[in-house]
Design an enzyme around this catalytic site. Structure first.
Site, PDB file in Angstrom:
ATOM      1  N   HIS A 198      26.704  43.294 -22.477  1.00  0.00           N
ATOM      2  CA  HIS A 198      27.194  44.234 -23.614  1.00  0.00           C
ATOM      3  C   HIS A 198      26.053  45.260 -23.689  1.00  0.00           C
ATOM      4  O   HIS A 198      25.072  45.252 -23.520  1.00  0.00           O
ATOM      5  CB  HIS A 198      27.025  43.292 -24.979  1.00  0.00           C
ATOM      6  CG  HIS A 198      27.237  44.341 -26.168  1.00  0.00           C
ATOM      7  ND1 HIS A 198      28.510  44.660 -26.399  1.00  0.00           N
ATOM      8  CD2 HIS A 198      26.539  45.239 -27.053  1.00  0.00           C
ATOM      9  CE1 HIS A 198      28.734  45.597 -27.460  1.00  0.00           C
ATOM     10  NE2 HIS A 198      27.416  45.894 -27.787  1.00  0.00           N
ATOM     11  N   GLY A 207      58.642  58.717  -5.371  1.00  0.00           N
ATOM     12  CA  GLY A 207      57.969  57.383  -5.349  1.00  0.00           C
ATOM     13  C   GLY A 207      56.937  57.139  -6.671  1.00  0.00           C
ATOM     14  O   GLY A 207      55.974  58.070  -6.213  1.00  0.00           O
ATOM     15  N   GLY A 208      57.109  56.230  -7.473  1.00  0.00           N
ATOM     16  CA  GLY A 208      55.784  56.056  -8.450  1.00  0.00           C
ATOM     17  C   GLY A 208      55.145  54.949  -8.321  1.00  0.00           C
ATOM     18  O   GLY A 208      54.877  54.312  -9.259  1.00  0.00           O
ATOM     19  N   LEU A 230      51.466  57.590  -7.232  1.00  0.00           N
ATOM     20  CA  LEU A 230      50.567  57.713  -8.502  1.00  0.00           C
ATOM     21  C   LEU A 230      49.224  58.188  -7.957  1.00  0.00           C
ATOM     22  O   LEU A 230      48.742  59.169  -9.041  1.00  0.00           O
ATOM     23  CB  LEU A 230      50.384  56.579  -9.327  1.00  0.00           C
ATOM     24  CG  LEU A 230      51.846  56.010 -10.035  1.00  0.00           C
ATOM     25  CD1 LEU A 230      51.750  54.641 -10.587  1.00  0.00           C
ATOM     26  CD2 LEU A 230      52.537  57.073 -10.906  1.00  0.00           C
ATOM     27  N   LEU A 234      38.897  52.869  14.867  1.00  0.00           N
ATOM     28  CA  LEU A 234      38.808  51.364  13.994  1.00  0.00           C
ATOM     29  C   LEU A 234      38.796  51.832  12.669  1.00  0.00           C
ATOM     30  O   LEU A 234      38.309  52.648  12.128  1.00  0.00           O
ATOM     31  CB  LEU A 234      37.127  50.863  14.554  1.00  0.00           C
ATOM     32  CG  LEU A 234      37.220  50.482  16.148  1.00  0.00           C
ATOM     33  CD1 LEU A 234      35.657  50.177  16.200  1.00  0.00           C
ATOM     34  CD2 LEU A 234      38.133  49.448  16.196  1.00  0.00           C
ATOM     35  N   LYS A 244      40.152  57.756  -1.902  1.00  0.00           N
ATOM     36  CA  LYS A 244      39.059  57.743  -2.901  1.00  0.00           C
ATOM     37  C   LYS A 244      38.093  58.811  -2.927  1.00  0.00           C
ATOM     38  O   LYS A 244      37.545  59.092  -4.029  1.00  0.00           O
ATOM     39  CB  LYS A 244      38.499  56.557  -2.774  1.00  0.00           C
ATOM     40  CG  LYS A 244      39.369  55.127  -2.721  1.00  0.00           C
ATOM     41  CD  LYS A 244      40.476  55.119  -4.051  1.00  0.00           C
ATOM     42  CE  LYS A 244      41.690  54.265  -3.783  1.00  0.00           C
ATOM     43  NZ  LYS A 244      42.697  54.780  -2.713  1.00  0.00           N
ATOM     44  N   SER A 266      51.068  48.677   9.194  1.00  0.00           N
ATOM     45  CA  SER A 266      51.986  49.037   8.802  1.00  0.00           C
ATOM     46  C   SER A 266      52.346  50.565   8.864  1.00  0.00           C
ATOM     47  O   SER A 266      51.320  51.290   9.151  1.00  0.00           O
ATOM     48  CB  SER A 266      52.266  48.776   7.251  1.00  0.00           C
ATOM     49  OG  SER A 266      51.248  49.402   6.451  1.00  0.00           O
TER      50      SER A 266
END
Length: 455
Positions: free
Chosen positions: A439, A175-176, A181, A37, A50, A139
């Site tokens: 801020h 491939g970029g 990347l 899954l 990540k 995909s």
């Protein structure tokens, strides 16, 4: 033969979110997944990359902390531990998806499902029927027919790159785009000598060209060969025609094929079911309906946007329209112009909507402003004045409606959601100026960009 309200074929982001939402709506749902899954994103895509990128960024910060007054000693990379952290992360989240489906009352079958036509799916010779079917088959990586690619142990796709036995001394990325990347940045931070070969004049064609150029120059340790075409691969040697027409080569320990992904539209019944599709994906409308009655498609398989968060929303759109045929009247339609993207390299970049070039190509009277990262106090405090960073705002010169935004620099992926709201609600530059942001934050660059508009 078991009958369900809805059968979902594919347990990636679009499929599992659709099943979960339907389950909570008290529908009897069957979710079919051949692998784990979470699909590509959770198992061999978004999440594991990540995990590794964050580890690499931690290492990068440690070895470059001297200017901040942080002197790290004996900092090193433990690739095996990084792999362990990645695996633990994936395992935890896959388990979480399974628990969420169980809580929603969804029946999950681990097996290869085939679509036999409207309302009919077979898994391992067992047939199931349903009032609705959602196709979410995802995909697969594109492997172009470059001579020397097939059966070459030095050539890997993104899945293979995640599990290389050791950090390569030399890595060539073909491939970029986003995948290329992120891996280039990851391994450059870990000490690999990285070369990226890109066929187009600039990396990241979905990005504003000037911001893409800034990102390229900011990727330390990465050599780029633009306007270059790979002609053959011999072991770890990549031969290519360079921008000046000369024939060149680069030696590599690993070659990553990162030329993109394509919708998985073959091998599960699409060809024989009467479903309208092409190599670009299953044809759907803005409600995620296919040409077949009560058959829906979501996620990468549609080819409309190969991003996990787009798949989430497609799944939710399909669910809303399954539950209520009038859902589109409430705006439950896919708005393709409001899907953000992010590249989690170092530095990060993110964007949404039109680039300046795409807006003009669409016939809009578009203008833009760009503000540098050092206009944010927090950005300077954490990165310094010379660090790469910028925010580019694209707007309609007549109405001042915001058409797009691209951000380069720290926290880009976390702040872009604000621009999503701006585009979803069709706010103008003047509207954006009135929003109060905390801020000091890097997100203030968006507001600075709005005030930089001469209007």
């Amino acid at each position: 033969m078991s009958h369900y309200d809805v059968i979902v074929l594919g347990g990636g982001p679009g499929g599992y979110i659709a099943a979960e939402r339907l389950g909570h709506a008290k529908k009897n749902v069957l979710l079919i997944e051949a692998g784990s899954l979470g699909g590509t994103c959770l198992n061999v895509g978004c999440i594991p990359t990540k995990a590794l990128l964050n580890a690499a960024k931690t290492y990068e910060h440690a070895i470059h902390g001297k200017q901040l007054g942080v002197n790290a000693v004996d900092v090193s990379v433990d690739w095996a531990q990084m792999q362990k952290w990645k695996a633990q992360t994936v395992s935890t989240l896959v388990g979480g998806v399974g628990a969420a489906e169980k809580k929603a009352g969804v029946t999950v079958i681990n097996g290869y499902g085939t679509f036999d036509g409207p309302g009919k799916v077979t898994v391992d010779a067992t047939s199931y029927t349903a009032d609705h079917v959602i196709l979410a088959t995802g995909s697969v990586p594109v492997m172009p027919p470059i001579p020397g690619t097939a059966n070459n142990p030095a050539v890997v796709d993104s899945t293979g790159m995640l599990s290389v036995a050791e950090i390569p001394g030399k890595l060539t990325v073909i491939g970029g785009g986003v995948i290329g990347l992120e891996f280039a940045s990851l391994f450059a931070m870990l000490g690999s000598e990285v070369t990226v070969i890109e066929m187009l004049p600039e990396i990241a064609p979905f990005m504003d060209a000037d911001i893409a150029a800034q990102l390229r120059k900011a990727l330390d340790g990465v050599t780029f060969q633009l306007n270059s075409k790979v002609t053959a691969i011999d072991g770890g040697t990549v031969n290519f025609t360079a921008a000046d027409g000369s024939e060149q080569s680069v030696d590599s320990d690993v070659v990553l094929m990162a030329v993109g992904r394509r919708p998985a539209v073959q091998g599960w019944g699409a060809e024989s079911s009467g479903l309208e599709f092409s190599g670009k994906g299953i044809v759907v409308d803005d409600r995620m309906r296919t040409n077949l009655p009560n058959v829906w498609a979501v996620g990468d398989v549609t080819g409309r946007s190969l991003l996990a968060h787009a798949a989430y929303r497609m799944g939710e759109i399909a669910v809303a329209n399954i539950l209520d045929d009038q859902a589109f009247r409430r705006g439950e339609l896919m708005r393709w112009n409001a899907i953000p993207w992010a590249v989690y390299a170092n530095p990060e970049s993110a964007g949404i909507g039109h680039t300046e070039a795409s807006a003009k190509a669409a016939g809009l009277n578009a203008k833009s402003v760009t503000v540098p990262g050092y206009m944010s106090g927090r950005f300077v405090a954490e990165n310094g004045v010379k660090a790469p960073g910028a925010a580019k705002l694209v707007y309609d010169a007549d109405s001042l409606q915001v058409l797009g935004l691209t951000v380069l620099g720290s926290y880009a992926s976390e702040m872009i959601w604000g621009a999503c709201v701006v585009l979803e609600t069709e706010l103008s530059v003047n509207d954006l100026r009135q929003i109060v942001l905390p801020h000091p934050t890097v997100s203030e660059l968006i507001r600075e960009a709005a005030w930089a508009v001469n209007a």
